[in-house]
Each structure stands twice: as C-alpha cells, then as structure tokens.
Design a protein around this motif. Sequence first.
Motif, PDB file in Angstrom:
ATOM      1  N   LYS A 199       0.603  -1.292   0.009  1.00  0.00           N
ATOM      2  CA  LYS A 199       0.105   0.029  -0.080  1.00  0.00           C
ATOM      3  C   LYS A 199       0.951   1.281   0.035  1.00  0.00           C
ATOM      4  O   LYS A 199       0.819   2.078  -1.009  1.00  0.00           O
ATOM      5  CB  LYS A 199      -1.016   0.019   1.337  1.00  0.00           C
ATOM      6  CG  LYS A 199      -1.923  -1.022   1.352  1.00  0.00           C
ATOM      7  CD  LYS A 199      -2.754  -0.879   2.643  1.00  0.00           C
ATOM      8  CE  LYS A 199      -2.201  -0.340   3.778  1.00  0.00           C
ATOM      9  NZ  LYS A 199      -1.127  -1.621   4.519  1.00  0.00           N
ATOM     10  N   SER A 200       1.517   1.463   0.924  1.00  0.00           N
ATOM     11  CA  SER A 200       2.601   2.476   1.184  1.00  0.00           C
ATOM     12  C   SER A 200       3.388   2.900   0.061  1.00  0.00           C
ATOM     13  O   SER A 200       3.769   3.919  -0.434  1.00  0.00           O
ATOM     14  CB  SER A 200       3.365   2.614   2.455  1.00  0.00           C
ATOM     15  OG  SER A 200       2.425   2.533   3.515  1.00  0.00           O
TER      16      SER A 200
ATOM     17  N   GLU B 277       1.121   8.106   7.229  1.00  0.00           N
ATOM     18  CA  GLU B 277       1.032   7.321   8.719  1.00  0.00           C
ATOM     19  C   GLU B 277       1.461   7.863   9.824  1.00  0.00           C
ATOM     20  O   GLU B 277       0.845   8.123  11.012  1.00  0.00           O
ATOM     21  CB  GLU B 277       1.304   5.747   8.365  1.00  0.00           C
ATOM     22  CG  GLU B 277       0.931   4.916   9.693  1.00  0.00           C
ATOM     23  CD  GLU B 277       0.902   3.471   9.559  1.00  0.00           C
ATOM     24  OE1 GLU B 277       0.592   2.764  10.338  1.00  0.00           O
ATOM     25  OE2 GLU B 277       1.789   3.150   8.287  1.00  0.00           O
TER      26      GLU B 277
ATOM     27  N   ASP C 264      -3.139   8.457   4.963  1.00  0.00           N
ATOM     28  CA  ASP C 264      -2.786   7.101   5.428  1.00  0.00           C
ATOM     29  C   ASP C 264      -2.894   7.221   6.960  1.00  0.00           C
ATOM     30  O   ASP C 264      -2.460   7.777   7.803  1.00  0.00           O
ATOM     31  CB  ASP C 264      -1.226   6.841   5.457  1.00  0.00           C
ATOM     32  CG  ASP C 264      -0.998   5.452   5.440  1.00  0.00           C
ATOM     33  OD1 ASP C 264      -1.705   4.676   5.924  1.00  0.00           O
ATOM     34  OD2 ASP C 264       0.334   5.176   4.993  1.00  0.00           O
TER      35      ASP C 264
ATOM     36  N   SER D  54      -6.302   5.041   3.265  1.00  0.00           N
ATOM     37  CA  SER D  54      -5.665   3.902   3.794  1.00  0.00           C
ATOM     38  C   SER D  54      -5.875   3.565   5.192  1.00  0.00           C
ATOM     39  O   SER D  54      -5.391   4.750   5.898  1.00  0.00           O
ATOM     40  CB  SER D  54      -4.132   3.577   3.220  1.00  0.00           C
ATOM     41  OG  SER D  54      -3.554   2.583   3.631  1.00  0.00           O
ATOM     42  N   SER D  55      -6.429   2.500   5.725  1.00  0.00           N
ATOM     43  CA  SER D  55      -6.516   2.590   7.258  1.00  0.00           C
ATOM     44  C   SER D  55      -6.574   0.927   7.390  1.00  0.00           C
ATOM     45  O   SER D  55      -6.986   0.141   6.726  1.00  0.00           O
ATOM     46  CB  SER D  55      -7.715   3.226   7.714  1.00  0.00           C
ATOM     47  OG  SER D  55      -8.052   2.982   9.132  1.00  0.00           O
TER      48      SER D  55
END
Length: 258
Positions: free
Chosen positions: A43-44, A84, A160, A191-192
Amino acid sequence: MEKIIEIKDLKMNYGDKEVLKGIDLDIYKGNIIGYIGSNGAGKSTTIKIILGLVKGYSGSVSIFGKNIEDESNNYKEKIGYVPEIAKVYDSLTAKEYLTFVGQIYGLSYEKCDEKSQKLMNVLGIGNAYESRLSSFSKGMKQKVVIISSLLHNPDILFLDEPLSGLDANSVLLIKEILYKLKQEGKTIFYSSHIMEVVEKLSDRIILLDKGNIVADGNFEEIKNSSFDGSLEEIFNQLTGFEEHSQLCSEFVSILKEV
C-alpha cells in the motif's frame, strides 16, 4: 467519468523482495478509494510511487493524463498527503508551520495565514495557532497535518491512517469533511487498518495482498463475490489470516504462566 489516475503493470522490488507484482488501476474523479492490505502488502509503496517519493519501479503511472515522469506534469501542486507517521517541526508554531507548507504549494503568506487560522478555528484548536507544535497533543498535531494537506485545496488527497489520535467528535467531523470534499469532485485515497471506517467511507475498496490486487469494488460487490460478513472478516479471508482464536488463547495462556 473522468479518469484521474492510471496505473499500468506497476512493479517494485526491494532487493530480492517483490513488493508490487504488476498493479493495474484506473481511478476516477470524485471517488473515495479504500486502499487496504496487511503490513507489507504494498500500500505505502504504491502511494509513495504516485507521490514521486520512490523510484526504481517498472510500469507506468499517469496523473491528469500525463506520466508522472514527464517533467511538464506539475501534478504535485494538486495533491495533498497525510502520512501514517507525520513528522512536524516541533520548534515551529502552528502558524509558522502552516504558512511554510502553504507557501511551498504556491500560496501567498497572507492567504496561508488567513486560511490556516480559520481552519484551525473550525477544528477547535484556533487558540493554539501561535503556540509551538512541541506543546501540542497527538490529536492536535494530527489536525495540523490534515490542515497542511488541504490548505492549497488539492484535487487528489492521499490519507494514511488520517484519524489517528483524534477524539470521537473530531473523527465524525473529518469524515463529514471527506464526504463534502468528494461531493466537490475531489479524489481521495484512504488507507487504514480500521476496516469499519473503510467499509462505511469508501465508494470503492481495493485490497492488496502480497503485492497483488485480490479484491476491487464497492463493499456489496466484494461481499457478493463469494464472501460473507464484515469487511474485516472478508479481509481476513482474503489475506489468509484466520487464526485469531488460537493466537488469542495462546497469548492469554502465556500471561497466566508463573
């Protein structure tokens, strides 16, 4: 619908490890995309490639109809990003930090100052506008980071874990703001690891596992394709993690050891 991001056969290796194994995605304007997966799923890495923070990939990424490698593509002026783990300059005041970030995106100092004050007031932290960030709680810093990502009114927003550290009322407000931004035509990558939020917030959910897309659609579409239960339960089925009960019992039994 207007295509705003196009990803073709995106692959990325870190040494011998394949992180992305050929991602193909078309993202359209005005959608909230729930981009989820286990730690290490890619994802990242995907988001950092899109943001231009990671090189060495193969395949292509186009934003606003132009490849991101095209030097004439000034797409970064039109995107916002909440990482994040957000790092702010603790020695700066919120005013100094936000006017600094806003000017990087091309806003005048005066406009940055005006908008930043107003936005901090809306989020309930306006009285700390001229205080140093080192004195802020985690939730207050998160609000400042969210403001910094939106100050220039971007067309695409990458989030994020954006709700990290926020209290319940702030979470509700930020979710409402995201819905409003979507209605304004903004495209949001969300995104989580909090599946309940992703399920409720997203128009489309993309689930990555070991560098591959294993599910793509709205929640009902994914649920109707041979799966049952909540997004969290479907996530566990697709990523092969169904050992919760056993691991829970093992964990608690270790605690009881004397």
